[in-house]
Enzyme design. Structure first.
Site, mmCIF file in Angstrom:
data_model
loop_
_atom_site.group_PDB
_atom_site.id
_atom_site.type_symbol
_atom_site.label_atom_id
_atom_site.label_comp_id
_atom_site.label_asym_id
_atom_site.label_seq_id
_atom_site.Cartn_x
_atom_site.Cartn_y
_atom_site.Cartn_z
ATOM 1 N N GLY A 132 69.459 3.389 -89.751
ATOM 2 C CA GLY A 132 68.749 4.157 -90.763
ATOM 3 C C GLY A 132 68.969 3.670 -92.177
ATOM 4 C CD GLU A 243 64.102 9.635 -99.836
ATOM 5 O OE1 GLU A 243 64.465 9.951 -98.686
ATOM 6 O OE2 GLU A 243 63.555 8.549 -100.103
#
Length: 382
Positions: A132, A243
């Protein structure tokens, strides 16, 4: 009480509108969405009609031309209602900015108005089963064939994955160039070879649809590439501070809401003939939580202010994300304890918030990655 200084009168008016919308159109249906594992499309369309999607987009593309503070307000009101299901923030403040900042004028006009109206739902696909946080090592790849890219690969843990009408896919267009070989392609629902996999069962955020996505030689028009070929990694890095700031905002707002729920509970709940709030241990725990949360709020608001001035860098964003997510886990655990057995019951908002909170230490980069970013900035390593 701590007075926040980010907001003017127009922000406060907008907050009241957002609060009314969440109370009327989100909160009453959230339990059902948790059972369904996704938010209804009707809710997306209502949010778009009310101006709560992509508010920061220019009016020419369907937005309100608002500043980022409006986006923060929407997120805070969802947290206040303990409504983590709607993937509005990812759609509006993570996906849409890629198209706005790096897309062509044709792409902006093709996708953004429908996103602002809630007619099309956006997602972004970076994470893969093999890893990830190490975005540079993705295996999904695309090969140029005339006026198309032929895309193959798999993504996982994709928010809005089941409902999405378009998804920005990070892929390798030149595997020999590592990060410099990464590009961003927009895949649209209905393209042959694009398949949405199973709905993933999570320990929290149960109303938010999260899915696997599969790309089996999907033919993506060259016109669907966001920005220049090979610029995908740079674009991802440029957008990550916002983000990560969003994660910090969500954590702060959730902790503040949890403090309100807990204070109401301990003031009313009795043990040994006394309210829980009459016990010194309860007051001390509340005081510790209040002090920590207020300090985190001050720093997070400072980061929002820096972001508004285009001064928020990756290091400050990493600090905010790391500290807020880890503080949230600690604070919510302490507050849940005050509810006793009821704190473990899903019908209580503190239980849902506690389960939801664990995600924050993973999404947008793990705490370990945040430490690496901060540490490298201190030692001069790249």
């Amino acid at each position: 009480m701590f007075q926040r200084t980010l907001f003017d009168s127009s922000h406060e008016t907008f907050r009241q509108s957002a609060r009314r919308f969440v109370e009327a159109e989100i909160a009453p249906y959230h339990d059902q969405w948790e059972r369904d594992g996704q938010v209804s499309r009707e809710a997306w369309q209502k949010a778009g009609e009310a101006g709560f999607l992509c508010a920061a987009l220019p009016e020419a593309y369907g937005g309100a031309g608002a500043d980022f503070v409006y986006s923060a307000i929407i997120l805070e009101e969802l947290c206040r209602a303990n409504a983590m299901g709607p993937g509005f923030t990812l759609h509006s403040d993570i996906v849409a900015p890629y198209i706005l900042h790096y897309g062509t004028e044709e792409q902006r006009r093709r996708w953004l108005p429908d996103m602002a109206a809630g007619r099309k739902i956006g997602a972004i696909a970076m994470t893969e089963p093999s890893g990830g946080s190490d975005v540079q090592s993705i295996k999904t790849h695309a090969v140029r064939d005339g006026d198309e890219w032929v895309l193959s690969g798999q993504k996982v843990f994709i928010t809005n994955g089941l409902l999405c009408d378009l998804v920005i896919v990070a892929c390798k267009t030149d595997p020999s160039q590592a990060a410099r070989g990464m590009s961003l392609l927009v895949v649209e629902a209905g393209m042959e070879g694009f398949r949405k996999g199973r709905k993933l069962e999570k320990i929290g955020w149960k109303a938010q649809d999260t899915a696997e996505l599969f790309f089996d030689e999907v033919r993506v028009p060259v016109a669907n590439m966001i920005g220049a070929e090979g610029r995908g990694f740079v674009q991802l890095m440029e957008q990550l501070p916002q983000e990560r700031l969003i994660q910090a905002i969500r954590c702060c707002a959730t902790m503040e809401a949890a403090l309100e729920w807990t204070l109401a509970y301990v003031t009313d709940r009795k043990a040994f003939g006394r309210n829980l709030s009459d016990f010194q241990n309860t007051r001390f725990k509340l005081a510790e939580a209040r002090a920590e949360v207020q300090m985190m709020r001050v720093f997070t608001d400072h980061c929002i202010d820096m972001h508004m001035r285009h001064e928020l860098d990756s290091t400050d964003a990493a600090m905010a994300k790391m500290l807020a997510s880890e503080m949230q886990s600690r604070v919510l655990d302490a507050l849940l304890q005050m509810f006793g057995g009821y704190g473990y019951m899903w019908e209580y908002p503190i239980a849902r918030a506690w389960a939801d909170s664990r995600m924050a230490r993973i999404a947008g980069g793990t705490g370990e990655i945040m430490r690496e970013i901060i540490g490298r900035s201190m030692t001069g390593r790249k």
